[in-house]
Design an enzyme around this catalytic site. Structure first.
Site, PDB file in Angstrom:
ATOM      1  N   ASP A  32      20.255 -32.372  44.934  1.00 25.80           N
ATOM      2  CA  ASP A  32      19.726 -33.385  45.838  1.00 25.80           C
ATOM      3  C   ASP A  32      18.565 -34.122  45.178  1.00 25.80           C
ATOM      4  OD1 ASP A  32      21.553 -32.420  47.541  1.00 25.80           O
ATOM      5  OD2 ASP A  32      20.142 -31.605  49.017  1.00 25.80           O
ATOM      6  N   GLU A 112      49.269 -33.313  61.413  1.00 24.41           N
ATOM      7  CA  GLU A 112      47.829 -33.417  61.151  1.00 24.41           C
ATOM      8  C   GLU A 112      47.080 -33.032  62.414  1.00 24.41           C
ATOM      9  OE1 GLU A 112      47.119 -37.563  60.341  1.00 24.41           O
ATOM     10  OE2 GLU A 112      47.088 -37.235  58.185  1.00 24.41           O
ATOM     11  N   LYS A 114      44.733 -33.805  65.524  1.00 17.61           N
ATOM     12  CA  LYS A 114      44.401 -35.026  66.262  1.00 17.61           C
ATOM     13  C   LYS A 114      42.894 -34.973  66.509  1.00 17.61           C
ATOM     14  CE  LYS A 114      45.759 -37.975  70.085  1.00 17.61           C
ATOM     15  NZ  LYS A 114      44.418 -38.412  70.455  1.00 17.61           N
ATOM     16  N   ASP A 116      39.192 -35.920  67.751  1.00 14.72           N
ATOM     17  CA  ASP A 116      38.657 -36.477  68.983  1.00 14.72           C
ATOM     18  C   ASP A 116      37.443 -37.324  68.613  1.00 14.72           C
ATOM     19  OD1 ASP A 116      38.530 -36.966  71.606  1.00 14.72           O
ATOM     20  OD2 ASP A 116      37.766 -35.004  72.201  1.00 14.72           O
ATOM     21  N   TYR A 223      44.030 -41.828  58.239  1.00 11.18           N
ATOM     22  CA  TYR A 223      45.405 -41.389  58.514  1.00 11.18           C
ATOM     23  C   TYR A 223      46.425 -42.522  58.576  1.00 11.18           C
ATOM     24  CZ  TYR A 223      43.446 -42.317  63.191  1.00 11.18           C
ATOM     25  OH  TYR A 223      42.810 -42.869  64.268  1.00 11.18           O
ATOM     26  N   LYS A 312      49.299 -32.437  72.466  1.00 10.44           N
ATOM     27  CA  LYS A 312      47.935 -32.190  72.939  1.00 10.44           C
ATOM     28  C   LYS A 312      47.697 -30.709  73.266  1.00 10.44           C
ATOM     29  CE  LYS A 312      45.497 -35.370  74.415  1.00 10.44           C
ATOM     30  NZ  LYS A 312      45.519 -36.663  75.042  1.00 10.44           N
ATOM     31  N   CYS A 406      13.206 -12.588  95.012  1.00 14.09           N
ATOM     32  CA  CYS A 406      14.462 -12.042  94.515  1.00 14.09           C
ATOM     33  C   CYS A 406      15.457 -11.959  95.667  1.00 14.09           C
ATOM     34  CB  CYS A 406      14.221 -10.658  93.920  1.00 14.09           C
ATOM     35  SG  CYS A 406      15.757  -9.809  93.507  1.00 14.09           S
ATOM     36  N   CYS A 409      16.091  -7.981  96.407  1.00 12.66           N
ATOM     37  CA  CYS A 409      15.109  -7.018  96.898  1.00 12.66           C
ATOM     38  C   CYS A 409      13.882  -7.683  97.518  1.00 12.66           C
ATOM     39  CB  CYS A 409      14.703  -6.055  95.778  1.00 12.66           C
ATOM     40  SG  CYS A 409      13.724  -6.849  94.500  1.00 12.66           S
ATOM     41  N   CYS A 424      12.904 -11.145  88.440  1.00 10.58           N
ATOM     42  CA  CYS A 424      12.469 -10.208  89.460  1.00 10.58           C
ATOM     43  C   CYS A 424      11.799  -9.062  88.716  1.00 10.58           C
ATOM     44  CB  CYS A 424      13.685  -9.696  90.238  1.00 10.58           C
ATOM     45  SG  CYS A 424      13.322  -8.202  91.165  1.00 10.58           S
ATOM     46  N   CYS A 429      14.915  -2.745  91.603  1.00  8.80           N
ATOM     47  CA  CYS A 429      15.730  -3.721  92.335  1.00  8.80           C
ATOM     48  C   CYS A 429      17.199  -3.317  92.215  1.00  8.80           C
ATOM     49  CB  CYS A 429      15.510  -5.117  91.741  1.00  8.80           C
ATOM     50  SG  CYS A 429      16.713  -6.333  92.267  1.00  8.80           S
TER      51      CYS A 429
END
Ligand code: IVH
Length: 668
Positions: A32, A112, A114, A116, A223, A312, A406, A409, A424, A429
């Protein structure tokens, strides 16, 4: 001047090469720091000689001037949509139709993922990116060149000889890791997070200022081709994909070419199993006829090609109504608001509850009883409410607030300074007691067969069990007296309790339900204190010194054993139970595979679990997905898409023989 021009050309060429290696091939060849040096040199030269700056300069990627607005772009070749198939039968029907139409016995497809994301078209004139647009309605889209230039995996100039004019199509998407980062930053700034990566992608591409896009880490898979298709001289899609790769585009290594419908269905299923571990979102697979001459003959219908279909995955989002919001009290006393939903089927599972996590989340979403909401279920993850449909909110709803007391309790709820969680504080409890006991008998802990939620509730309510130790005091007469308890089940439970007395140390520790002590941490603690009793008096510093254990965990362990009740209970448990000490582990950094990351694929002659154990014993790690950090792919028979991915990334591929070779080079 001539020198500056030459140097700018050279720097552009080198940086474009490095971008391609890094963003398209995932295989950087410079550090980098080295890249930054070249980049800064280029920017300095361009600033000194603005007239020499090139349109395809990598410096353009950081985002130039904002656009005035969006021009419309007409797609010379319409960008079609895809017909859908929701089941194997529908895919087979698609294939049968096509075979009939083309009078063919068997057809070859490419499958391939699909993606989104957002479909775009990139126009290259004489090899240079000159226009980038959205799909829009398929005939006209919007000019988003300024934003697409910032996508590092989109070449600004094509590599090698290319057609005079070429239009390449693909899907721009936001990798999940970037999505998480973008949303975390937004939340920090008090901004509304994006509901999903696709919304974020679409929103980013519609920004006028390209600096926004430049910071979002968008990516692309290509594609298809519009104009310039014939000039590429490819007879099949498989060949075209390769050609696009040579031109510098990013084509997905996860695909299956030359396959039958059955193989395409296998690809789809395999993809579905990987769905949650993929680095980007997919919502199915696309099946495309491979040979272009046949595509031509098949033609299109209603703006969708007859030669392709989108298979799908079941949808993961639905809308439904919130019937109620209740606060549940967990093992540690934390109050979790849970939305009770009008039951709805999502991805083949009925969903009736969704966690709302905490008060902050409720306020962020402003969910109210009566609201219509979008609910999402991703893999095994607990269903979550993504968004409220405000337009459908009934009149007279009120904001929801967690109770101050709570609900189990009545103790006043507390909230730590830094905490978003309300708790609580009452250890006795009944809700907490039940949850602690449930946890103790759960699978990762003592794994007591037949001791389910209902039975634990009953035992607690009748005062028969207050703490884990009490389970082991239960006898047959007591059990057969319980509701819904047959003699046989009571017998079985007594047997299960006997079996559970033999318990590995890590599981027992995990079963105590100490805050921040999950299965892995419990195992680490047990390895450090094979004689568990020693943990009772271990100092904070000693616990914290265990590798991977930090001050929060150490403090939590100390706090737990400093409570005398907890201490007594644990001592008695150690007396009552037959604790199996953990097996000593080979120290890290040892073994022939120390520090190596491996992925297994295909049919292997040995059970996966066994192989995994041997690899780990040799110091290696077994991962599920192939990434640039993978050291070896171990491929058995029919390896599938992981092998393609490994080839693409240049990951070394071993057969079982090869793996054995590595395992056997163990020293001593
Ligand atoms: S092929 C006519 N391949 O799906 C061929 N489309 O529903 C259409 N999409 O607008 C394009 N991944 O945005 C193709 N591997 C893929 C795709 C893909 C996602 C989208 C694309 C298209 C939509 C059609």
């Amino acid at each position: 001047m001539a020198d500056a021009r030459q140097r700018i050309d050279e720097l552009c060429r080198q940086l474009a090469e490095h971008d391609h290696d890094y963003y398209v091939l995932d295989r950087p060849t410079v550090s980098d720091a080295e890249y930054d040096r070249l980049f800064r040199e280029l920017v300095a030269l361009e600033e000194a000689h603005p007239e020499l700056a090139r349109a395809d300069s990598p410096s353009q990627r950081v985002g130039g001037e904002p656009a005035e607005g969006f021009e419309t772009v007409r797609h010379a070749v319409p960008m079609l949509s895809l017909g859908n198939a929701a089941s194997v039968e529908e895919v087979e029907a698609f294939d049968a139709r096509l075979r009939k139409l083309l009078e063919s016995e068997a057809l070859e497809y490419t499958a391939e993922p699909k993606y989104d994301g957002v479909a775009v078209e990139l126009l290259y004139e004489r090899g240079e990116l000159t226009l980038g647009s959205t799909r829009g309605d398929g005939r006209t889209g919007e000019d988003i060149t300024h934003n697409l230039r910032t996508v590092r995996s989109i070449p600004l100039r094509l590599r090698g000889p290319a057609p005079e004019l070429l239009e390449v199509r693909g899907e721009v998407f936001l990798p999940l890791e970037e999505f998480a980062r973008v949303n975390a930053e937004r939340l920090e700034r008090g901004e509304e997070p994006f509901a999903n990566p696709r919304n974020c992608t679409a929103g980013t591409l519609r920004q006028l200022d390209p600096k926004v896009a430049a910071q979002r880490g968008l990516d692309i898979f290509v594609y298809g081709v519009g104009r310039g298709h014939a000039e590429l001289e490819c007879a099949s899609f498989a060949a075209q994909r390769r050609r696009l790769g040579e031109l510098g585009f990013k084509v997905d290594g996860r695909f299956a070419a030359g396959c039958s419908v059955d193989q395409a269905v296998s690809f789809h299923r395999e993809l579905e199993t990987q769905r949650d571990s993929l680095p980007y979102e997919v919502d199915g697979s696309v099946l495309k006829l491979d040979e272009f001459a046949l595509r031509e003959r098949a033609g299109e219908l209603n703006r969708a090609p007859r030669w392709a279909v989108a298979f799908k995955f079941p949808a993961r989002q639905e809308t439904t109504q919130v019937k109620d919001i209740r606060a549940y009290v967990g093992r540690t006393g934390a109050l979790t608001p849970v939305a009770e939903l009008e039951p709805v089927r999502i991805g083949g599972v009925t969903v009736a509850h969704a966690s709302l996590h905490n008060q902050d989340e409720i306020e962020r979403l402003d969910v109210r009883v009566g609201d219509t909401v979008f609910v999402e279920r991703a893999g095994d993850v607990i269903p979550k409410i993504v968004k409220v449909v405000e337009q459908r909110r009934p009149a007279d709803t009120a904001k929801y607030r967690l109770p101050e007391e709570c609900p189990q309790c009545g103790t006043k709820v507390v909230k730590g300074e830094e905490e978003v969680v309300r708790r609580c504080p009452n250890l006795a409890c009944p809700a907490q007691v039940k949850e602690r006991l449930r946890h103790f008998s759960s699978r990762g802990a003592l794994d007591i067969d037949g001791l389910g939620t209902k039975l634990v509730d009953q035992l607690v309510e009748r005062g028969l069990v207050k703490r884990p130790l009490d389970f082991f005091k239960l006898d047959l007469e007591t059990l057969v007296d319980l509701e819904r308890m047959a003699d046989k089940s009571a017998d079985n439970l007594i047997e299960a309790l006997k079996r559970a007395k033999q318990v590995p140390a890590g599981r027992l520790l995990y079963g105590l339900g100490i805050r921040h002590v999950g299965e892995r941490v419990a195992q680490l603690l047990a390895e450090a204190y094979p004689n568990l009793g020693d943990l009772l008096d271990a100092e904070f510093e000693a616990i914290e010194a265990i590798e991977e254990i930090g001050p929060i965990i150490a403090a939590s362990v100390r706090e737990h054993f400093d409570v005398s009740d907890n201490r007594n209970e644990f001592e008695k448990l150690l007396d009552e139970l037959d604790v199996i000490p953990p097996e000593p582990r080979p120290p890290a950094g040892d073994g022939p595979l120390a520090g190596k990351s491996l992925v297994l694929t295909g049919k292997l002659s040995e059970a996966r679990g066994e192989l995994k154990k041997r690899i780990e014993a040799a110091g290696g790690k077994v991962k599920s997905a192939v990434t640039p950090r993978t050291d070896y792919l171990v491929a058995g028979e029919k390896p599938g898409s992981k092998r393609d991915r490994a080839e693409e990334l240049g990951v070394e591929i071993l057969d079982e023989e090869g793996l054995r070779g590595l395992l056997e080079t163990a020293p001593g």
